[in-house]
Scaffold this active site. Sequence first.
Site, PDB file in Angstrom:
ATOM      1  N   ARG A 243     -27.835   0.894 -15.379  1.00 30.89           N
ATOM      2  CA  ARG A 243     -28.358   1.723 -16.476  1.00 30.89           C
ATOM      3  C   ARG A 243     -27.233   2.603 -17.020  1.00 30.89           C
ATOM      4  NH1 ARG A 243     -30.373   7.069 -16.772  1.00 30.89           N
ATOM      5  NH2 ARG A 243     -32.126   7.397 -18.192  1.00 30.89           N
ATOM      6  N   LEU A 244     -26.886   2.400 -18.285  1.00 24.81           N
ATOM      7  CA  LEU A 244     -25.836   3.183 -18.917  1.00 24.81           C
ATOM      8  C   LEU A 244     -26.450   4.463 -19.479  1.00 24.81           C
ATOM      9  CD1 LEU A 244     -23.837   0.377 -20.783  1.00 24.81           C
ATOM     10  CD2 LEU A 244     -23.533   1.243 -18.459  1.00 24.81           C
ATOM     11  N   ASP A 245     -26.318   5.541 -18.720  1.00 25.46           N
ATOM     12  CA  ASP A 245     -26.963   6.804 -19.066  1.00 25.46           C
ATOM     13  C   ASP A 245     -26.263   7.467 -20.255  1.00 25.46           C
ATOM     14  OD1 ASP A 245     -28.703   9.204 -18.385  1.00 25.46           O
ATOM     15  OD2 ASP A 245     -26.695  10.078 -18.221  1.00 25.46           O
ATOM     16  N   ALA A 246     -27.061   7.946 -21.218  1.00 23.15           N
ATOM     17  CA  ALA A 246     -26.563   8.718 -22.368  1.00 23.15           C
ATOM     18  C   ALA A 246     -25.376   8.031 -23.040  1.00 23.15           C
ATOM     19  CB  ALA A 246     -26.186  10.134 -21.922  1.00 23.15           C
ATOM     20  N   VAL A 247     -25.395   6.715 -23.073  1.00 29.85           N
ATOM     21  CA  VAL A 247     -24.237   5.959 -23.545  1.00 29.85           C
ATOM     22  C   VAL A 247     -23.959   6.187 -25.027  1.00 29.85           C
ATOM     23  CG1 VAL A 247     -25.540   3.861 -24.094  1.00 29.85           C
ATOM     24  CG2 VAL A 247     -23.129   3.692 -23.431  1.00 29.85           C
TER      25      VAL A 247
END
Length: 587
Positions: A243-247
């Site tokens: 999961r790419l957080d705040a990408v």
Amino acid sequence: MAQDIQSKEKSPALSRALAAKVSEIYPDVNADILTTKAIDAFWPEGTHRRKRGRTPGNALWSQGDALLITYGNSIVDGAHKPLDLLNDFLRRYLRGVINGVHILPFFPFTSDDGFAVTDYMAVNPQLGDWSDINRIADEFKLMSDLVLNHVSSQGTWFNAYRQGQTPYDKFFFEASPDDDLSMVVRPRTTPLLQKVETKEGPRHVWCTFSHDQIDLDFRNPEVLLEFLRTIRTHIDNGVQIIRLDAVAFLWKEVGSPSIHLPQTHAIVKLIRLLCDFAVEPIVLLTETNVPKAENLSYFGKRDEAHVIYNFPLPPLILHALLSGTARNLDKWQRSMPPAPLGCAYLNFTSSHDGIGMRPAEGLLSGDDQNAMIDTVKASGGLVSMRALPDGGVAPYELNTTYFAALSRTFDGPDEHHLDRFLCSQTIVMSLEGIPAFYIHSMLATPNDTDAVERRGMNRAINRHRWDYEALRALLAQDDTIHAQVLNGLKQRLRIRQKQTAFHPNATQFTVRTDDERIFGIWRQSLDRTQSVFALHNVSKETVTLPVSTLNIIADEDWRDLLSGDPISKNDVVLAPYQCRWISNAGH
């Protein structure tokens, strides 16, 4: 598969594609050298990769997939490691129903409940260790967070930056208070820049979220390489979903909005390319809590995220059930494109954050949003605001458990709380995509207002920590609301996982019923053998629909999968908040 696996010495196809991505992001850097470094970071000595990248398809997921979202310490008992308790809970209560788990950041941290990371390569010792993560990954598809926009101000990286140590002296994004930052889009009202003392004198660092979360500078390719090594560590420990957080905020440019910039998309494409060449089946998920068109852009051309969050769902489903009309939910669904081949939506109503209001922009009127806010407040919920470029503020999210938010409607409390909540989660199960459920939705957790007061943070209202012994006692009693919700959801999930029409990429059409109290969709399996008409009564009234409103094939027998009732040839009746999955017999 053996013929598709090779050691990392040679892979011309990967090298060429990767060099092109590198050149796009870093035009002033030697692409060949950086490509080699990226391959070495993602595939260290002793690892292998595929000869050919995976082509987009629908084999990475099925109707049997459903995810639980939880913190590593959502369940505690004061004696055992929280990750051990989570593992026990998963196996005891959710085995055979939920096959994946998103454990929110399980690394050492200093704030924001894990999203201010101090060490990406370690497990928070207060939760457990890598062996505990491995045991969960042995039986469940594991999702981990790559918190790649920012790190903790108290971590090793930022301390080294302040001391001028290489390579960290160039790891963080600096700006000047004199720069024009008026266009910057961000979800917080705190000052964007923070003045810090360094060995080289005072500097102003960029803080999209908080002053304990310092934004990294991806203009430095060493930052990207460090995260490629982090991804490899996660994969080697059983993680299958990244999961790419705040990408969306990854790449910054002074004088721009610093959100969704082309370099950000290019970095996502680079990571996707590496994942496609990984021997392990890796799914990339982007977390971009923004309006529809911006969110959809992270599918790219089937070369960015495999999966994106369906962020408009939480506010739209909540509005439908509070107002008793699916008009706005239906209108939005009609405008939604199917996910491209090789991509899928992640459907949910609740997560560790609040119910986002930005995705509702343009979908719900100001009056609709205000009515929701007033109703959530009447149920004990809270509202968090975000800064606007003009200096004003706007609602960013509603802070509440989803179960508590549905304790009443715009008309006030009533006796339908349980059925209304089950309806909300059944909509999530019915839609095209992969369903995900926050642990506090599965357990019908009330608002934790004590935690808000104790921690001074609105989001704490939805981050309760259950005492495991007390929770097990409640779940052992069939008449508690917690047992009723958990058992009700498990029953529906068991039915769902057997229906090929609920494959995440199965065909979906919105059903026109001419009754705004019904939200209806028609799902059809990829091989066209099964149809399911999923009907959801979002009102407190009994609704009768003529069967003629559904595209039911006349010479087949149809049955409601949820109740087992055969469907008459005249009318379909739905009690308040009842859901029906009407399918052709034999499925």
